[in-house]
Design an enzyme around this catalytic site. Structure first.
Site, PDB file in Angstrom:
ATOM      1  CE1 TYR A  34      22.214  12.168 105.980  1.00 38.25           C
ATOM      2  CE2 TYR A  34      19.960  11.353 105.847  1.00 38.25           C
ATOM      3  CZ  TYR A  34      21.169  11.426 106.517  1.00 38.25           C
ATOM      4  OH  TYR A  34      21.333  10.743 107.707  1.00 38.25           O
ATOM      5  CE  LYS A  59      22.155  16.197 112.444  1.00 40.65           C
ATOM      6  NZ  LYS A  59      21.699  15.782 113.751  1.00 40.65           N
ATOM      7  CB  SER A  78      19.550   6.829 107.646  1.00 41.50           C
ATOM      8  OG  SER A  78      18.256   7.370 107.778  1.00 41.50           O
ATOM      9  CG  ASN A 125      25.748  20.244 112.449  1.00 41.73           C
ATOM     10  OD1 ASN A 125      25.305  21.390 112.548  1.00 41.73           O
ATOM     11  ND2 ASN A 125      24.974  19.190 112.539  1.00 41.73           N
ATOM     12  CG  LEU A 161       8.420  16.038 116.088  1.00 40.58           C
ATOM     13  CD1 LEU A 161       7.494  17.160 115.652  1.00 40.58           C
ATOM     14  CD2 LEU A 161       7.690  14.698 116.079  1.00 40.58           C
ATOM     15  CE  LYS A 182      24.055   8.851 106.449  1.00 32.62           C
ATOM     16  NZ  LYS A 182      25.380   8.860 107.083  1.00 32.62           N
ATOM     17  CG  PHE A 220      14.037   3.081 112.541  1.00 33.54           C
ATOM     18  CD1 PHE A 220      15.016   2.104 112.302  1.00 33.54           C
ATOM     19  CD2 PHE A 220      12.892   3.052 111.766  1.00 33.54           C
ATOM     20  CE1 PHE A 220      14.840   1.126 111.322  1.00 33.54           C
ATOM     21  CE2 PHE A 220      12.703   2.067 110.785  1.00 33.54           C
ATOM     22  CZ  PHE A 220      13.672   1.114 110.566  1.00 33.54           C
ATOM     23  CG  ASP A 263       7.858  14.244 106.103  1.00 32.68           C
ATOM     24  OD1 ASP A 263       9.070  13.995 106.278  1.00 32.68           O
ATOM     25  OD2 ASP A 263       7.270  15.184 106.661  1.00 32.68           O
ATOM     26  N   GLY A 302      29.656  15.335 117.605  1.00 28.06           N
ATOM     27  CA  GLY A 302      28.253  15.538 117.215  1.00 28.06           C
ATOM     28  C   GLY A 302      27.276  14.858 118.164  1.00 28.06           C
TER      29      GLY A 302
HETATM   30  P1  NAD Z   1      25.835  15.646 113.865  1.00 25.54           P
HETATM   31  O1  NAD Z   1      25.837  16.670 112.785  1.00 25.54           O
HETATM   32  O2  NAD Z   1      25.433  16.072 115.229  1.00 25.54           O
HETATM   33  O3  NAD Z   1      27.281  14.971 113.965  1.00 25.54           O
HETATM   34  C1  NAD Z   1      28.144  14.804 112.863  1.00 25.54           C
HETATM   35  C2  NAD Z   1      29.520  15.321 113.257  1.00 25.54           C
HETATM   36  O4  NAD Z   1      30.409  15.138 112.146  1.00 25.54           O
HETATM   37  C3  NAD Z   1      29.523  16.802 113.587  1.00 25.54           C
HETATM   38  O5  NAD Z   1      30.163  17.025 114.830  1.00 25.54           O
HETATM   39  C4  NAD Z   1      30.304  17.442 112.426  1.00 25.54           C
HETATM   40  O6  NAD Z   1      31.035  18.589 112.853  1.00 25.54           O
HETATM   41  C5  NAD Z   1      31.206  16.283 111.993  1.00 25.54           C
HETATM   42  N1  NAD Z   1      31.628  16.348 110.589  1.00 25.54           N
HETATM   43  C6  NAD Z   1      30.849  16.537 109.497  1.00 25.54           C
HETATM   44  N2  NAD Z   1      31.590  16.543 108.389  1.00 25.54           N
HETATM   45  C7  NAD Z   1      32.884  16.337 108.775  1.00 25.54           C
HETATM   46  C8  NAD Z   1      34.124  16.247 108.079  1.00 25.54           C
HETATM   47  N3  NAD Z   1      34.209  16.415 106.756  1.00 25.54           N
HETATM   48  N4  NAD Z   1      35.261  16.016 108.803  1.00 25.54           N
HETATM   49  C9  NAD Z   1      35.208  15.880 110.147  1.00 25.54           C
HETATM   50  N5  NAD Z   1      34.061  15.978 110.848  1.00 25.54           N
HETATM   51  C10 NAD Z   1      32.917  16.192 110.174  1.00 25.54           C
HETATM   52  O7  NAD Z   1      24.925  14.433 113.361  1.00 25.54           O
HETATM   53  P2  NAD Z   1      24.363  13.174 114.150  1.00 25.54           P
HETATM   54  O8  NAD Z   1      22.896  13.358 114.316  1.00 25.54           O
HETATM   55  O9  NAD Z   1      25.191  12.882 115.323  1.00 25.54           O
HETATM   56  O10 NAD Z   1      24.552  12.062 113.034  1.00 25.54           O
HETATM   57  C11 NAD Z   1      25.699  11.227 112.995  1.00 25.54           C
HETATM   58  C12 NAD Z   1      25.594  10.280 111.819  1.00 25.54           C
HETATM   59  O11 NAD Z   1      24.377   9.543 111.926  1.00 25.54           O
HETATM   60  C13 NAD Z   1      25.554  10.958 110.447  1.00 25.54           C
HETATM   61  O12 NAD Z   1      26.271  10.152 109.535  1.00 25.54           O
HETATM   62  C14 NAD Z   1      24.074  10.970 110.104  1.00 25.54           C
HETATM   63  O13 NAD Z   1      23.861  11.002 108.731  1.00 25.54           O
HETATM   64  C15 NAD Z   1      23.636   9.650 110.705  1.00 25.54           C
HETATM   65  N6  NAD Z   1      22.207   9.601 111.020  1.00 25.54           N
HETATM   66  C16 NAD Z   1      21.654  10.536 111.837  1.00 25.54           C
HETATM   67  C17 NAD Z   1      20.292  10.496 112.125  1.00 25.54           C
HETATM   68  C18 NAD Z   1      19.649  11.526 113.013  1.00 25.54           C
HETATM   69  O14 NAD Z   1      18.417  11.615 113.011  1.00 25.54           O
HETATM   70  N7  NAD Z   1      20.389  12.304 113.792  1.00 25.54           N
HETATM   71  C19 NAD Z   1      19.495   9.481 111.569  1.00 25.54           C
HETATM   72  C20 NAD Z   1      20.091   8.529 110.751  1.00 25.54           C
HETATM   73  C21 NAD Z   1      21.459   8.587 110.480  1.00 25.54           C
HETATM   74  C1  UD1 Z   2      14.578  12.938 108.713  1.00 20.49           C
HETATM   75  C2  UD1 Z   2      15.066  12.438 107.403  1.00 20.49           C
HETATM   76  C3  UD1 Z   2      15.968  11.259 107.603  1.00 20.49           C
HETATM   77  C4  UD1 Z   2      17.117  11.640 108.502  1.00 20.49           C
HETATM   78  C5  UD1 Z   2      16.566  12.196 109.806  1.00 20.49           C
HETATM   79  C6  UD1 Z   2      17.691  12.758 110.637  1.00 20.49           C
HETATM   80  C7  UD1 Z   2      13.350  12.975 105.743  1.00 20.49           C
HETATM   81  C8  UD1 Z   2      12.327  12.423 104.816  1.00 20.49           C
HETATM   82  N1  UD1 Z   2      13.962  12.094 106.530  1.00 20.49           N
HETATM   83  O1  UD1 Z   2      13.755  11.922 109.291  1.00 20.49           O
HETATM   84  O2  UD1 Z   2      16.498  10.848 106.380  1.00 20.49           O
HETATM   85  O3  UD1 Z   2      17.925  10.513 108.752  1.00 20.49           O
HETATM   86  O4  UD1 Z   2      15.655  13.265 109.549  1.00 20.49           O
HETATM   87  O5  UD1 Z   2      18.173  13.935 110.128  1.00 20.49           O
HETATM   88  O6  UD1 Z   2      13.585  14.162 105.772  1.00 20.49           O
HETATM   89  N2  UD1 Z   2       7.660  17.049 111.760  1.00 20.49           N
HETATM   90  C9  UD1 Z   2       6.690  18.010 111.998  1.00 20.49           C
HETATM   91  N3  UD1 Z   2       7.109  19.277 112.265  1.00 20.49           N
HETATM   92  C10 UD1 Z   2       8.428  19.641 112.309  1.00 20.49           C
HETATM   93  C11 UD1 Z   2       9.409  18.638 112.068  1.00 20.49           C
HETATM   94  C12 UD1 Z   2       8.984  17.352 111.785  1.00 20.49           C
HETATM   95  O7  UD1 Z   2       5.503  17.729 111.964  1.00 20.49           O
HETATM   96  O8  UD1 Z   2       8.733  20.823 112.546  1.00 20.49           O
HETATM   97  C13 UD1 Z   2       7.220  15.662 111.497  1.00 20.49           C
HETATM   98  C14 UD1 Z   2       7.671  15.131 110.156  1.00 20.49           C
HETATM   99  O9  UD1 Z   2       6.727  15.411 109.178  1.00 20.49           O
HETATM  100  C15 UD1 Z   2       7.805  13.632 110.461  1.00 20.49           C
HETATM  101  C16 UD1 Z   2       8.179  13.574 111.942  1.00 20.49           C
HETATM  102  O10 UD1 Z   2       7.813  14.850 112.479  1.00 20.49           O
HETATM  103  O11 UD1 Z   2       6.555  13.037 110.319  1.00 20.49           O
HETATM  104  C17 UD1 Z   2       9.655  13.332 112.168  1.00 20.49           C
HETATM  105  O12 UD1 Z   2      10.380  14.289 111.391  1.00 20.49           O
HETATM  106  P1  UD1 Z   2      11.952  14.478 111.524  1.00 20.49           P
HETATM  107  O13 UD1 Z   2      12.321  14.619 112.959  1.00 20.49           O
HETATM  108  O14 UD1 Z   2      12.346  15.561 110.593  1.00 20.49           O
HETATM  109  O15 UD1 Z   2      12.555  13.082 111.063  1.00 20.49           O
HETATM  110  P2  UD1 Z   2      12.289  12.263 109.704  1.00 20.49           P
HETATM  111  O16 UD1 Z   2      11.671  13.103 108.671  1.00 20.49           O
HETATM  112  O17 UD1 Z   2      11.608  11.011 110.073  1.00 20.49           O
END
Ligand code: NAD
Ligand code: UD1
Length: 328
Positions: free
Chosen positions: A149, A84, A124, A35, A200, A153, A178, A298, A10
């Site tokens: 979701y 996620k 998160s 994913n 975003l 966490k 973050f 949000d 991922g």
């Molecule tokens: P992502 O979806 O790109 O990566 C997750 C990976 O896990 C994917 O490759 C998916 O195929 C794999 N996966 C999901 N379910 C599975 C299962 N049952 N068995 C084996 N593999 C599985 O997501 P990411 O953005 O890399 O996020 C990674 C972690 O960080 C997640 O736990 C997510 O909740 C957390 N996180 C992400 C963000 C963000 O904004 N991206 C923010 C805070 C926390």
């Molecule tokens: C969201 C999740 C958070 C998660 C993270 C990663 C919520 C409340 N939070 O964070 O739990 O860990 O994604 O998956 O959903 N925005 C726009 N236009 C868009 C998309 C976003 O204006 O098309 C704005 C949003 O309103 C926000 C900012 O951009 O103010 C960031 O949004 P986003 O990237 O979705 O992240 P979070 O909402 O902060």
């Protein structure tokens, strides 16, 4: 040292695999590709020249998880695998509780069985909700989650804390990310969401290259300097490096407490309009966007206090918003 990276194909996992390999760690990846796509592995090899062992496995299958640990000697686990999408979790909570909680339990059971001591959990900043004070410290009140979701966490952290409490061997770190953005500077790997982006920065990128017509900015009437929400956008390579530092702290167990949480952010808040300005600055283009009503759920503003992670882990983010946006 052999590190298991679940979800290592991922977005954040793949960047972390690269940083682990570059620091000399031996990596094995588990992913079910729900994913992500296997092509990412080629990107990892192109960057590091090292082929990580990849096991395609669904962590919801307890017997398969057990069989994996019977056949692999693991020193530490970084557990990224989870679903996620916040909106999807509201529509299908059981999918989220199964994929994010049952998989965590199965992995923890194997750690106990095989006496594996070192565990990092992807948490998160969503656990804080709208914090009462900014920047947000790790001691801020964890409020009722706004989505299933977010709840996975919070509950995930609680489960790990309870297990650490009774375990003589387990040391765990929850990293509260973050807003991760950007891509590896090689552009061999990056953020490749399937379908319409919910976040975003991927939405901005797809609008910039014409895949999407227009970005909707959710809300222009928040009590912030320009009326749009504030977030702490962190370069994914900086975030990946934080995992390496955290794992090395655990492996050097004299330093580690039983269960610790760290904020992983830059400490700097940016509004949605500032992110758009950054995109326009680094690409020298104009982005098509309009301000629309707020998105449900949000929070107004969230950015990290990074004092603890700096002093305890010696880690801090190095990249600016412009650098992260440019890499994306
Ligand atoms: P992502 O979806 O790109 O990566 C997750 C990976 O896990 C994917 O490759 C998916 O195929 C794999 N996966 C999901 N379910 C599975 C299962 N049952 N068995 C084996 N593999 C599985 O997501 P990411 O953005 O890399 O996020 C990674 C972690 O960080 C997640 O736990 C997510 O909740 C957390 N996180 C992400 C963000 C963000 O904004 N991206 C923010 C805070 C926390
Ligand atoms: C969201 C999740 C958070 C998660 C993270 C990663 C919520 C409340 N939070 O964070 O739990 O860990 O994604 O998956 O959903 N925005 C726009 N236009 C868009 C998309 C976003 O204006 O098309 C704005 C949003 O309103 C926000 C900012 O951009 O103010 C960031 O949004 P986003 O990237 O979705 O992240 P979070 O909402 O902060």
């Amino acid at each position: 040292m052999k590190i298991l990276v679940t979800g290592g194909v991922g977005f954040i996992g793949s960047h972390t695999v690269v940083e682990l390999q570059e620091k000399g760690h031996d990596v094995v990846i588990i992913d079910n590709l729900s994913n992500s796509s296997e092509g990412v592995l080629k990107g990892i090899v192109a960057i590091t020249g090292i082929v990580p062992e990849f096991v395609k496995l669904d962590l919801r299958d307890k017997a398969d998880v057990s069989a994996f640990f019977e056949t692999h000697e693991i020193d530490g686990v970084i557990h990224f695998a989870a679903s996620k999408a916040v909106g999807e979790s509201v529509d299908n909570p059981l999918l989220y509780y199964e994929n994010n909680i049952s998989t965590l339990i199965y992995v923890l059971q194997e750690l106990e069985k095989h006496q594996i001591s070192n565990f990092i959990f992807s948490s998160s900043c969503t656990v804080y909700g709208q914090a009462d004070e900014l920047p947000i410290t790790e001691n801020a009140l964890v409020k009722k989650a706004a989505s299933p979701y977010g709840n996975t966490k919070q509950v995930g952290e609680e489960i790990i804390k309870d297990v650490c409490h009774i375990s003589k061997q387990l040391n765990a770190i929850a990293l509260r990310y973050f807003n991760p953005i950007g891509a590896h500077p090689s552009a061999e790997i990056g953020e490749l969401p399937l379908g319409i982006p919910q976040n975003l920065v991927p939405y901005i990128m797809q609008t910039g290259i014409g895949v999407r017509e227009e970005l909707s900015v959710f809300g222009g009437d928040y009590p912030t300097k320009d009326g749009t929400c504030v977030r702490d956008y962190i370069h994914v390579v900086d975030l990946a490096k934080a995992h390496v530092v955290a794992m090395e702290r655990l492996l050097d167990s004299e330093n580690s407490e039983n269960f610790e949480t760290f904020n992983i952010g830059t400490g700097k808040g940016s509004t949605v309009l500032e992110v758009i300005e950054s995109f326009e600055r680094v690409t020298n283009t104009v982005l098509n966007y309009k301000i629309v009503p707020r998105r449900a759920g949000d929070v107004t503003a969230a950015y990290a206090d990074t004092t603890k992670v700096k002093s305890e882990l010696g880690w801090s983010a190095q990249s600016s918003l412009d650098e992260a946006i440019k890499s994306a």
